[in-house]
Design an enzyme around this catalytic site. Structure first.
Site, short mmCIF file in Angstrom:
data_model
loop_
_atom_site.label_atom_id
_atom_site.label_comp_id
_atom_site.label_asym_id
_atom_site.label_seq_id
_atom_site.Cartn_x
_atom_site.Cartn_y
_atom_site.Cartn_z
N THR A 16 0.81 -1.23 0.00
CA THR A 16 0.00 0.00 0.00
C THR A 16 0.84 1.27 0.00
O THR A 16 0.48 2.26 -0.64
CB THR A 16 -0.90 0.01 1.27
OG1 THR A 16 -1.77 -1.10 1.18
CG2 THR A 16 -1.73 1.27 1.37
N SER A 62 0.12 -9.88 -0.88
CA SER A 62 -0.63 -11.14 -0.96
C SER A 62 -0.03 -12.05 -2.02
O SER A 62 -0.30 -13.26 -2.03
CB SER A 62 -2.10 -10.86 -1.33
OG SER A 62 -2.58 -9.83 -0.52
N1 ASP Z 1 -2.73 -5.41 0.38
C1 ASP Z 1 -1.63 -4.59 0.83
C2 ASP Z 1 -0.37 -5.44 0.80
O1 ASP Z 1 -0.16 -6.24 1.68
C3 ASP Z 1 -1.89 -4.07 2.20
C4 ASP Z 1 -0.80 -3.19 2.77
O2 ASP Z 1 0.22 -2.94 2.20
O3 ASP Z 1 -1.02 -2.68 3.90
O4 ASP Z 1 0.41 -5.31 -0.11
#
Ligand code: ASP
Length: 343
Positions: A16, A62
């Site tokens: 993110t 992910s």
């Molecule tokens: N979906 C994002 C990831 O893990 C969530 C984040 O970065 O906080 O890459």
């Protein structure tokens, strides 16, 4: 490069922190590193030299897997002598998995490797990314008598520095996304940066730094629940090439004493499958034999994960399976702390 300053390598993997909204769908997707750095001009004010490397294709965490862990380890290995500390920018979803695995892959680490990320993208007005990134760099730059203060893989998020292999992501909403229930925080960031020196990992610095890249992910993980069926457990143990299974049990390592359950475990242990007992609870430890509902597990040779997190249990297992450890040493070694991951 200014040679009197500490040298930090920033490794950008995605997450993110560097994401932007897709024009059409509105979903967040990983963006390039340059845009990310342009959003934090403050970085130039830090009293250290910062160099950067990035994954060719930054990813949402992910999509992290053992190959990506090896990529991160290789960046650290190739730059180990040139830099005093490393900061890895990573999505928060699987950060504890990656950082835990790296703690096992980097043996005799004598420098800081700090994982961080954020809940909101760096371009967002209310972002938590700036504080997380800036303090992580400061933590990685800390020196005492010309030597790094921190010599382990850690995770910095929302004013706290944790031992990475003790962390778990617990919150998808709060800025305080991580917790370390079974180990003290390594540092707290307030008006001053307070380092809890007594809890820092003390590696044997006379030993050579080794990077382990062989990981075996022929493993399974499941959580017991009331009503779990024999067919489900059978299907897990009939997985091709299966080498080990982690079971998340109740409380202090307890689970059903139904004969079919114990029979499946006994049969598989005798076939050489390693079975590890960890707890579903976020705090506390497995104590096999404390209740009758765990005595049989102890008797048949189930390995105790003690107070290890699920994330560290997985990293440790893949690492140890990659090391060709003899069958009779495996249990003893798994139950011994290798990087401060269990008490
Ligand atoms: N979906 C994002 C990831 O893990 C969530 C984040 O970065 O906080 O890459």
């Amino acid at each position: 490069m200014n040679t009197s300053k500490v040298n930090i390598l920033l490794i950008y993997t995605g997450g993110t922190i560097g994401m932007v909204k897709d024009f059409e769908t509105g979903a967040l997707k990983a963006f390039d590193f340059k845009t990310l750095l342009d959003n934090i001009p403050e970085i130039k004010l830090l009293d250290c030299n910062i160099d950067t490397v990035s994954f060719k294709e930054p990813i949402d965490s992910s999509n992290m897997n053992p190959e990506s862990w090896v990529q991160i380890a290789e960046h650290i290995e190739a730059n180990y002598l040139k830099f005093d500390g490393f900061v890895v920018l990573h999505g928060s979803d699987t950060m504890s998995y990656t950082a835990s695995a790296l703690s096992f892959m980097l043996e005799n680490l004598g420098k800081p490797v700090v994982f961080t990320g954020s809940q909101l993208p760096i371009g967002d007005l209310r972002t938590d990314a700036k504080e997380n990134l800036i303090t992580s760099i400061q933590v990685a730059s800390l020196q005492s008598k010309g030597k790094p203060v921190i010599k382990e893989v850690c995770l910095y998020f929302e004013y706290k520095l944790y031992r990475a292999n003790r962390t778990t992501k617990l919150n998808a909403e709060d800025f305080q996304a991580f917790s370390s229930f079974n180990y003290h925080d390594l540092a707290e960031s307030g008006v001053h940066l307070k380092i809890n020196t007594e809890y820092l990992y003390k590696p044997n610095l006379r030993k050579r730094f080794v990077v382990h890249k062989k990981l075996d992910h022929n493993i399974a993980l499941f959580k017991v629940f009331p009503g779990i069926t024999e067919a489900f457990i059978q299907s897990i143990f009939s997985t091709n090439n299966l080498k080990a299974v982690i079971i998340e049990t109740y409380g202090a390592g307890n689970c059903t004493t139904e004969p079919w359950f114990l029979e499946i475990l006994t049969k598989n242990i005798s076939k050489g499958i390693h079975i590890i007992n960890i707890t579903q609870c976020v705090g506390g430890s497995v104590m096999m034999g404390h209740y009758e509902t765990s005595s049989a597990l102890k008797k048949i040779g189930v390995i105790s994960g003690k107070d290890i997190t699920t994330e560290a249990a997985i990293g440790k297992l893949m690492f140890m399976l990659g090391q060709n450890i003899s069958a009779n040493m495996f249990k003893t070694m798994y139950e011994t702390p290798l990087r401060g991951e269990l008490s």
